[in-house]
Design a protein around this motif. Sequence first.
Motif, PDB file in Angstrom:
ATOM      1  N   VAL A  19       0.885  -1.020   0.055  1.00 45.38           N
ATOM      2  CA  VAL A  19      -0.002  -0.005  -0.003  1.00 45.38           C
ATOM      3  C   VAL A  19       0.917   1.227   0.132  1.00 45.38           C
ATOM      4  CG1 VAL A  19      -1.967  -1.263   1.377  1.00 45.38           C
ATOM      5  CG2 VAL A  19       0.004   0.066   2.583  1.00 45.38           C
ATOM      6  N   SER A  20       0.231   2.297  -0.401  1.00 50.99           N
ATOM      7  CA  SER A  20       0.986   3.515  -0.347  1.00 50.99           C
ATOM      8  C   SER A  20       0.420   4.335   1.105  1.00 50.99           C
ATOM      9  CB  SER A  20       0.458   4.313  -1.450  1.00 50.99           C
ATOM     10  OG  SER A  20       1.146   5.887  -1.335  1.00 50.99           O
ATOM     11  N   ALA A  21       1.459   4.503   1.906  1.00 49.83           N
ATOM     12  CA  ALA A  21       1.156   5.330   3.422  1.00 49.83           C
ATOM     13  C   ALA A  21       1.499   6.707   3.064  1.00 49.83           C
ATOM     14  CB  ALA A  21       2.226   4.532   4.326  1.00 49.83           C
ATOM     15  N   ARG A  22       0.818   7.524   3.929  1.00 43.93           N
ATOM     16  CA  ARG A  22       1.036   9.053   4.114  1.00 43.93           C
ATOM     17  C   ARG A  22       0.846   9.379   5.265  1.00 43.93           C
ATOM     18  NH1 ARG A  22      -3.113  11.695  -0.122  1.00 43.93           N
ATOM     19  NH2 ARG A  22      -4.550   9.974   0.888  1.00 43.93           N
ATOM     20  N   VAL A  23       1.806   9.872   5.940  1.00 42.17           N
ATOM     21  CA  VAL A  23       1.800  10.488   7.364  1.00 42.17           C
ATOM     22  C   VAL A  23       1.938  12.361   7.321  1.00 42.17           C
ATOM     23  CG1 VAL A  23       3.070  10.314   9.471  1.00 42.17           C
ATOM     24  CG2 VAL A  23       3.220   8.454   7.960  1.00 42.17           C
ATOM     25  N   THR A  24       0.858  12.812   8.115  1.00 44.25           N
ATOM     26  CA  THR A  24       0.775  14.098   8.142  1.00 44.25           C
ATOM     27  C   THR A  24       1.671  14.273   9.687  1.00 44.25           C
ATOM     28  OG1 THR A  24      -1.157  14.473   7.223  1.00 44.25           O
ATOM     29  CG2 THR A  24      -0.596  16.149   8.610  1.00 44.25           C
ATOM     30  N   VAL A  25       2.857  14.855   9.632  1.00 38.99           N
ATOM     31  CA  VAL A  25       3.721  15.128  10.610  1.00 38.99           C
ATOM     32  C   VAL A  25       3.241  16.387  11.555  1.00 38.99           C
ATOM     33  CG1 VAL A  25       5.379  13.316  10.171  1.00 38.99           C
ATOM     34  CG2 VAL A  25       5.472  15.837   9.294  1.00 38.99           C
ATOM     35  N   GLN A  26       2.963  17.421  10.449  1.00 34.16           N
ATOM     36  CA  GLN A  26       2.514  18.737  11.021  1.00 34.16           C
ATOM     37  C   GLN A  26       1.925  19.333  10.129  1.00 34.16           C
ATOM     38  OE1 GLN A  26       5.574  21.787  11.406  1.00 34.16           O
ATOM     39  NE2 GLN A  26       7.122  20.410  10.380  1.00 34.16           N
ATOM     40  N   THR A  27       1.312  20.725  10.484  1.00 33.13           N
ATOM     41  CA  THR A  27       0.735  21.461   9.545  1.00 33.13           C
ATOM     42  C   THR A  27       1.015  22.890   9.764  1.00 33.13           C
ATOM     43  OG1 THR A  27      -1.525  20.239   9.784  1.00 33.13           O
ATOM     44  CG2 THR A  27      -1.575  22.467   8.827  1.00 33.13           C
ATOM     45  N   ILE A  28       1.588  23.518   8.516  1.00 31.82           N
ATOM     46  CA  ILE A  28       2.075  24.906   8.638  1.00 31.82           C
ATOM     47  C   ILE A  28       0.851  25.842   8.663  1.00 31.82           C
ATOM     48  CG2 ILE A  28       3.767  26.540   7.670  1.00 31.82           C
ATOM     49  CD1 ILE A  28       5.526  24.226   6.362  1.00 31.82           C
ATOM     50  N   LYS A  29       0.508  26.442   9.665  1.00 34.43           N
ATOM     51  CA  LYS A  29      -0.355  27.506   9.649  1.00 34.43           C
ATOM     52  C   LYS A  29      -0.263  28.825   8.987  1.00 34.43           C
ATOM     53  CE  LYS A  29      -2.840  24.622  12.356  1.00 34.43           C
ATOM     54  NZ  LYS A  29      -4.251  24.305  11.890  1.00 34.43           N
ATOM     55  N   ASN A  30      -1.257  29.182   7.968  1.00 30.89           N
ATOM     56  CA  ASN A  30      -1.180  30.282   7.370  1.00 30.89           C
ATOM     57  C   ASN A  30       0.142  30.775   6.531  1.00 30.89           C
ATOM     58  OD1 ASN A  30      -2.565  32.764   6.537  1.00 30.89           O
ATOM     59  ND2 ASN A  30      -1.653  33.938   8.180  1.00 30.89           N
TER      60      ASN A  30
END
Length: 397
Positions: A300-311
């Motif tokens: 499978v293809s895995a995607r991990v969201t490690v952080q979100t850069i706000k604005n």
Amino acid sequence: MKKKSIVIIVGLAVLVGAGAWLAGRDKQADAGERQGAAGEQSGKSDAKGGAQPPAIVNVVSPQRQDVPVVLQANASVTPVSTVDLHPQTTSTIRKVHIKEGQFVKAGELMFSLDDRSERANIDKARAQMARDAASAADLERQYKRSEELFAQKFIAQSAVDTLKSQLDSARALVGAGQAALQAEQVNASYSAIRAPMAGRVGAINVFPGSLVQLATSLTTITQLDPINIAFNVPESALGDLLAAQKNGAVMVDALAGPQAKALSGKLSFIDNAVDPLAGSIKVKALFDNKDASLWPGQYVSARVTVQTIKNAVVIPQAAIISNTRGTFVYVVDADHSAKQMPVVRLHAFGVNAAVSGLNGDEKVITEGKQNLRPGGKVRLADASAPKSDAKTAVAAQ
């Protein structure tokens, strides 16, 4: 004769030198004429007042948006647990209670072995224990009578002590018999092989009447719900993963194919060492798998969201220039000249990138950069629509 030869040679040398001088003078005259013509053309151009024309460029307006920092990797589905079933005694298969591919519950009966010998041993142990218990009961009665006789002074203390010792020995034999009975019951329990956990049964390798030994593999049970996916991430992402894990659950998406629906799980494991050869670290994510959409061994293809850069300020990656002096973009200044603005690429995604160093209200040049110099005049390629929205680029991605 020699003098005549010398005179002839000298005369030829003079003639050659004179010819070379005349040829050089003609070349200089031609060069002067060309320079004069060029000067006249330049003078005409200057007379018209025309400097170098402005460079034609395309620009975009940066966009502000939240940008998730996503790590992508190829992953494989791995079960949380899998068990290879083996018998714990040498015997023959009496009955197979399950089918290949069947889902079983923990404790469900799967195989029955021939247990006649074990049942006979249990009966023997029970009889031995009953005999020892009867002997102990008889000695206990004798001991009580001896105490009465000793109180009436009919027997000596030594006789009482002897009976007490015999009684303790008989009680110990009863305890040993009880332990032997329990051991035989444990051996008999090996004849009923039950599922150690809930899962799916694999191929069955034996049939009723098959002789099985300790090394014989009966079948396997694999837990499918929940299930893991395992993948490697670059060691440079380890810090972001650990920081994200401290802030709470780290979400992981798994995609089994182009047309498949993305499944969501949670990061459950980060290995305790980085692979020095590959420069990566192994991680796992745990997924609910009630519908069995993930299968052990599947890629499978895995995607991990490690952080979100706000604005974040988002611009096309095509606008970013990197050289030995650093990373920068060209923007259109108020006087329609090109201005260098140093930027830092925070995260690249698709054709766009989140950067720092811009306010977000600049006009960033995306095309025509190769003709620009700091301070050089620029002209928009389409004056009626000078801006190509970066948000459009994101939507077209």
